[in-house]
Design a protein around this motif. Structure first.
Motif, PDB file in Angstrom:
ATOM      1  N   ASP B 305      69.853  -2.872 -52.486  1.00  0.00           N
ATOM      2  CA  ASP B 305      69.871  -2.739 -51.445  1.00  0.00           C
ATOM      3  C   ASP B 305      69.726  -4.592 -50.700  1.00  0.00           C
ATOM      4  O   ASP B 305      69.150  -5.098 -51.918  1.00  0.00           O
ATOM      5  CB  ASP B 305      68.963  -1.851 -50.235  1.00  0.00           C
ATOM      6  CG  ASP B 305      67.713  -2.297 -50.502  1.00  0.00           C
ATOM      7  OD1 ASP B 305      67.151  -2.925 -51.188  1.00  0.00           O
ATOM      8  OD2 ASP B 305      67.061  -1.409 -49.591  1.00  0.00           O
ATOM      9  N   SER B 306      69.692  -4.374 -49.568  1.00  0.00           N
ATOM     10  CA  SER B 306      69.154  -6.121 -49.371  1.00  0.00           C
ATOM     11  C   SER B 306      67.833  -6.051 -49.471  1.00  0.00           C
ATOM     12  O   SER B 306      67.699  -7.596 -49.525  1.00  0.00           O
ATOM     13  CB  SER B 306      70.603  -6.713 -48.279  1.00  0.00           C
ATOM     14  OG  SER B 306      70.027  -5.615 -47.105  1.00  0.00           O
ATOM     15  N   ALA B 309      67.730  -6.955 -53.404  1.00  0.00           N
ATOM     16  CA  ALA B 309      68.149  -8.509 -53.275  1.00  0.00           C
ATOM     17  C   ALA B 309      67.821  -9.238 -53.734  1.00  0.00           C
ATOM     18  O   ALA B 309      67.916 -10.328 -53.878  1.00  0.00           O
ATOM     19  CB  ALA B 309      69.320  -8.041 -53.143  1.00  0.00           C
ATOM     20  N   ILE B 329      74.983  -6.171 -53.430  1.00  0.00           N
ATOM     21  CA  ILE B 329      74.459  -4.990 -52.169  1.00  0.00           C
ATOM     22  C   ILE B 329      74.957  -3.853 -51.778  1.00  0.00           C
ATOM     23  O   ILE B 329      76.311  -4.103 -51.310  1.00  0.00           O
ATOM     24  CB  ILE B 329      73.925  -6.565 -51.146  1.00  0.00           C
ATOM     25  CG1 ILE B 329      73.533  -7.567 -52.028  1.00  0.00           C
ATOM     26  CG2 ILE B 329      73.643  -5.734 -49.816  1.00  0.00           C
ATOM     27  CD1 ILE B 329      72.832  -8.654 -51.289  1.00  0.00           C
ATOM     28  N   THR B 333      75.415  -3.621 -46.055  1.00  0.00           N
ATOM     29  CA  THR B 333      74.753  -3.815 -44.832  1.00  0.00           C
ATOM     30  C   THR B 333      76.138  -4.915 -43.243  1.00  0.00           C
ATOM     31  O   THR B 333      76.941  -4.707 -43.680  1.00  0.00           O
ATOM     32  CB  THR B 333      74.949  -5.911 -45.210  1.00  0.00           C
ATOM     33  OG1 THR B 333      74.201  -5.350 -46.673  1.00  0.00           O
ATOM     34  CG2 THR B 333      73.924  -6.363 -45.160  1.00  0.00           C
TER      35      THR B 333
END
Lengths: 497, 434
Positions: B305-306, B309, B329, B333
């Motif tokens: 996930d961000s 990341a 990602i 998002t």
């Protein structure tokens, strides 16, 4: 008011649409129930007289649905893709089932690899405009990415309520893909008895995968086996069949599509989980004339004897069977006797699916254990004989028919003195009550047949020999129920409908 | 991205909501949904998160109306009314949260009206969280929104109290450990920390939440709706820290930014920073031999996930000298936040001259196609990525959801200590095959 009227009419249409496209649910087809609490003898009587009340709970805990159990049935079939025509969450049971899948492959001496699944990821917009276009995309993508042998489409509450016509989609896309498309109606709201999922999954297999029987194979026996049957169980079954000159076709868990197709060529079908194979074995007989044995699970000494004798009768190998049984008894029974001395009189509670719940009790008796109560996930004619036999062996006992519902179990266990709890899904709660537990299925261990009986006994002995974790865990955690709950009758929230 | 998804890396809004509520001690979800949502969410969100189990009232013990055909046709309000009443009678909880799933949403039950009948103590609130309304991250936001609008009351500001947002329980597999470390480092600044979820965080922590001086959002997007709502409702300003702070540089930056916002003595911050930094390098000093011996300056691909990341990539590149090959990602998002995520990752390029290529992708099939074109020595991802790692001859470590090949209890990668753990785990993934 308008909305409500629309809802009722809509609901009836959905119901009709689904019902013409698949089988009746088990409640209607064979009178299965998920609700009962009381004495076993009484339940057996009421079932026999067909006056088992249609009851309901006024408090419920979560459960499993038809879609999830259809997934359990088909996810591990090799070289297939399962499409969940659903919002993104429904497909995620696969995260857990993929553990079974990977373990299962390792134990079958294949490298572990992921099962394959795609979610159509139905969103709010799709609930208004329908999700059929996405389902089409998912089928075509499945075929493009993996060129599988078969693509299973699993429906969900949402796709059912919005009324997507999955059979029509399957038919329209079929000419464009190499894989056989198998639509399966398994909307989560459809049935209270998740075992209906097995019927609907096999209905799909029979209708969309097996188009013609092909040549008969005289020595081939279908072993209709769920993913909860471990590889060591399969090996035990294969060994017994080999001794009779027979070959096992173990389906559908971890099987190939060709093996599924070959099920129509077999000389017999033998169930190792009667609940699971109930519809499939009978339909193979109706459609292809394949005889079956379906009323016993080969778990424990006497059940395995019975299972083998029924198989022997089908193949006219009665004498050979008696020789096999005699040899197995000579090896295993002395060891069982030794175990019996150590296990004698220990008090056991079982919780599990219908077949295990009904057929493990005789094994407990053979091991010298004492049965104090059973939770079975559902009940119908198939468990009548097993429970009846258990009453004869142990006297009357508490029976709880529940689609999990651990609050009732907690209440029962709080009142009974139990030395060992046997079960899987609800075992963790017993452990937190300070009771040692042991599983009744597990891909790593053996349960089935003569050696399974021995392994099962040894596993119980191991659990009883050191209850350290259950003791410490129960001292440091609590179940979520109020004290007042334990003062009530365990079945206080069951009412007649 | 609302298209089809092969092997999704998050669950639905209901699953996210349910396990967000379970992460609050003695808060009891009541599912108003289909019968299988409980088991599916147990396997799909709970157990899939490093084999974490059901805890107090999770898994198959969660109260649920189990809507069958009868309710689909005739409505489920009566069933819900009875279920709420009996749940309160049987289950010992501090707060009951009704969560409506897909089928309840589609048949149009008036859940708010039913819930309103249960006034007073204990509190019952409700969240409209039909699975099709979003994913696990949305579920987290929906629960906080419901708590703010239906449960929390304004209170006097408590000096030094901060709330932590943006770490989504179970969807961040290491949520417990991460929150514990964030709490530890902030407490060293003399702050009082409401992590709001996890061990010891029950309704008392939530009742105090409106009294906080600052909300700290540890994510480039998740938890921001909640932070805005808390600002509007209780006048709590918020600080957005882009991603999970992992390692010395990022955790230092977190402490400095929080310190500036709350006017904490600079000397005090420096003292904490220097002692933590010394501690991290005490251990890194001892792993240096293994790094040189095995030449473990690894190239890596990351699927996460961000939050991870940004946080993990920054740490690995800027502090450990690793070489990023690709960064995928997977948290869907929101388009309006993607630029922010990319900008944050660009700072790596500005700082080091090394540019990790970034993709936003939720579909596992397409993710693996990207990986096939971007071979790296190490693959950081979910347990679903183990097969592709094998095919690419990469070492594999599970850092993102779902993880079913590791057991995760209080392990975390955030902060100073998390960086030490991460180095242990990455190097462990290399040498464990020996």
């Amino acid at each position: 008011m308008k909305k409500r009227t629309y809802r009722i009419i809509g609901g009836i249409i959905i119901k009709q649409q689904i019902e013409v496209r698949t089988l009746p649910i088990r409640e209607n087809r064979i009178g299965s129930t998920i609700v009962y609490g009381g004495k076993a003898s009484q339940m057996i009587n009421e079932t026999r007289k067909k006056c088992l009340k249609h009851a309901d709970r006024t408090f419920n805990q979560g459960s499993a649905c038809e879609e999830m159990l259809a997934t359990c049935t088909l996810l591990t079939v090799r070289d297939t893709v399962s499409i969940f025509h659903s919002p993104v969450g429904c497909s995620t049971s696969t995260n857990g089932l993929n553990i079974f899948n990977r373990f299962g492959q390792l134990l079958r001496e294949r490298p572990a690899s992921n099962a394959r699944w795609i979610s159509t990821n139905l969103t709010e917009e799709d609930t208004v405009f329908g999700g059929e276009a996405k389902l089409k995309t998912a089928i075509i993508e499945s075929d493009k990415r993996y060129s599988p042998e078969a693509i299973f489409i699993l429906t969900s509450c949402v796709s059912g309520i919005i009324g997507d016509d999955i059979e029509a989609i399957a038919n329209s896309v079929q000419p464009r893909v190499k894989a056989s498309i198998v639509p399966i109606r398994c909307e989560g709201f459809r049935t209270k008895v998740w075992a209906t999922a097995y019927d609907d999954a096999f209905y799909g297999v029979l209708k969309y995968l097996i188009h013609e029987a092909g040549p008969k194979q005289d020595d081939l026996v279908n072993i209709i086996s769920p993913i909860t049957i471990g590889r060591s169980d399969e090996i035990e079954i294969e060994k017994l069949l080999t001794k009779l000159g027979l070959k096992a076709n173990i389906i559908p868990a971890f099987a190939t599509v060709d093996q599924l197709k070959a099920s129509a060529q077999a000389a017999a079908s033998a169930s190792i989980c009667p609940t699971y194979s109930e519809y499939y074995a009978k339909t193979l007989k109706d459609k292809y004339g394949i005889p079956y044995i379906q009323d016993v699970m080969p778990i424990g000494i006497s059940n395995t004897d019975r299972w083998l004798r029924q198989l022997g009768a089908i193949f006219g190998k009665g004498e050979q069977v008696e020789q096999v049984i005699a040899r197995e008894h000579t090896t295993v029974l002395p060891k069982i006797e030794k175990l019996k001395n150590k296990l004698k009189g220990k008090r056991v509670y079982i919780s599990g699916g219908q077949s295990r719940a009904a057929f493990i009790p005789s094994l407990l008796d053979e091991l010298g254990l004492k049965l104090v109560g059973i939770t079975t996930y559902h009940h119908d004619y198939q468990s009548q004989e097993g429970f009846g036999d258990a009453v004869k062996r142990f006297g009357d006992f508490t029976i709880n028919v529940a689609n999990m519902q651990p609050f009732e179990q907690a209440n029962i266990l709080n009142k009974e003195k139990v030395d060992i709890y046997l079960g899987n899904e609800n075992a963790v709660w017993a452990l937190k009550q300070g009771i040692p537990t042991s599983t009744i299925f597990n891909y790593l261990f053996l349960y089935i047949g003569y050696n399974g009986a021995l392994a099962f006994g040894n596993k119980i002995l191991k659990a009883i020999s050191n209850p350290g974790f259950s003791r410490n865990l129960s001292a440091n955690t609590s179940l979520p129920y109020r004290n007042s709950w334990y003062d009530q009758n365990a079945f206080a929230y069951i009412r007649g409908e | 991205m609302s298209g089809i998804i092969e092997m999704p890396r998050y669950s639905c809004a209901l699953a996210g909501s349910q396990y967000t509520v379970h992460a609050i001690e003695h808060a009891i979800p009541i599912l108003h949904s289909g019968p299988g949502c409980a088991f599916t969410n147990f396997f799909g969100q709970n157990f899939a998160s490093g084999l974490q189990g059901s805890g107090y009232a999770g898994g198959l013990s969660v109260p649920s109306t189990n809507l069958y055909e009868k309710q689909i046709v005739f409505g489920g309000e009566e069933k819900l009314r009875e279920q709420i009443k009996n749940t309160i009678d049987i289950i010992n909880g501090d707060l009951y949260v009704v969560l409506s799933g897909c089928s309840a949403g589609l048949i149009g039950d008036d859940i708010a009206a039913v819930v309103r009948e249960f006034k007073g103590d204990p509190a019952v609130i409700h969240v409209e969280t039909s699975g099709f309304k979003g994913n696990s991250y949305s579920g987290y936001e929906y629960v906080i929104e419901a708590l703010v609008k239906q449960y929390l009351k304004p209170g006097k500001k408590i000096k030094g109290l901060v709330n932590i947002l943006g770490v989504v329980p179970y969807q961040d597999v290491f949520w417990n450990g991460n929150l514990q470390e964030i709490k530890r480092v902030l407490e060293r600044l003399g702050l009082r920390v409401n992590t709001l979820f996890g061990d010891g965080q029950g309704i008392e922590a939530w009742k105090r939440a409106p009294c906080a001086e600052l909300n700290i959002v540890l994510s480039p997007w998740a938890g921001q709706k909640a932070a805005k709502l808390l600002e509007d409702s209780f006048n709590i300003p918020y600080l957005i820290f882009p991603g999970l702070p992992i390692g010395v540089a990022q955790t230092n930056r977190l402490l400095e930014e929080v310190g500036t916002r709350l006017k904490i003595d600079k000397k005090k911050i420096d003292k904490v920073i220097s002692s933590e930094q010394k501690n991290v390098y005490y251990y890194f000093n001892r792993v240096a031999d293994a790094i040189t011996q095995f030449d473990m300056q690894l190239t890596f691909a990351q699927i996460s996930d961000s939050n991870y990341a940004i946080g993990m990539t920054k740490f690995l590149v800027e502090e450990l000298g690793y070489i990023p090959v690709v960064n995928i990602i997977t948290d869907n998002t929101p388009p309006e936040s993607q630029g922010f995520v990319v900008d944050e990752l660009k700072t790596i390029y500005i700082n080091t001259g090394i540019d990790p290529s970034v993709y936003f992708e939720t579909d596992s099939g397409r993710i693996w196609n990207i990986i096939k074109d971007n071979s790296a020595q190490l693959l950081l991802g979910s347990s679903l990525d183990k097969d592709i790692a094998g095919k690419m001859h990469s070492f594999h470590l599970g850092v993102s959801f779902p993880i079913t090949n590791r057991v995760v209890l209080d392990r975390g990668y955030a902060g100073y200590r998390g960086a030490i753990t991460l180095v242990e785990d990455i190097m462990g993934s290399v040498v464990s095959g020996l």
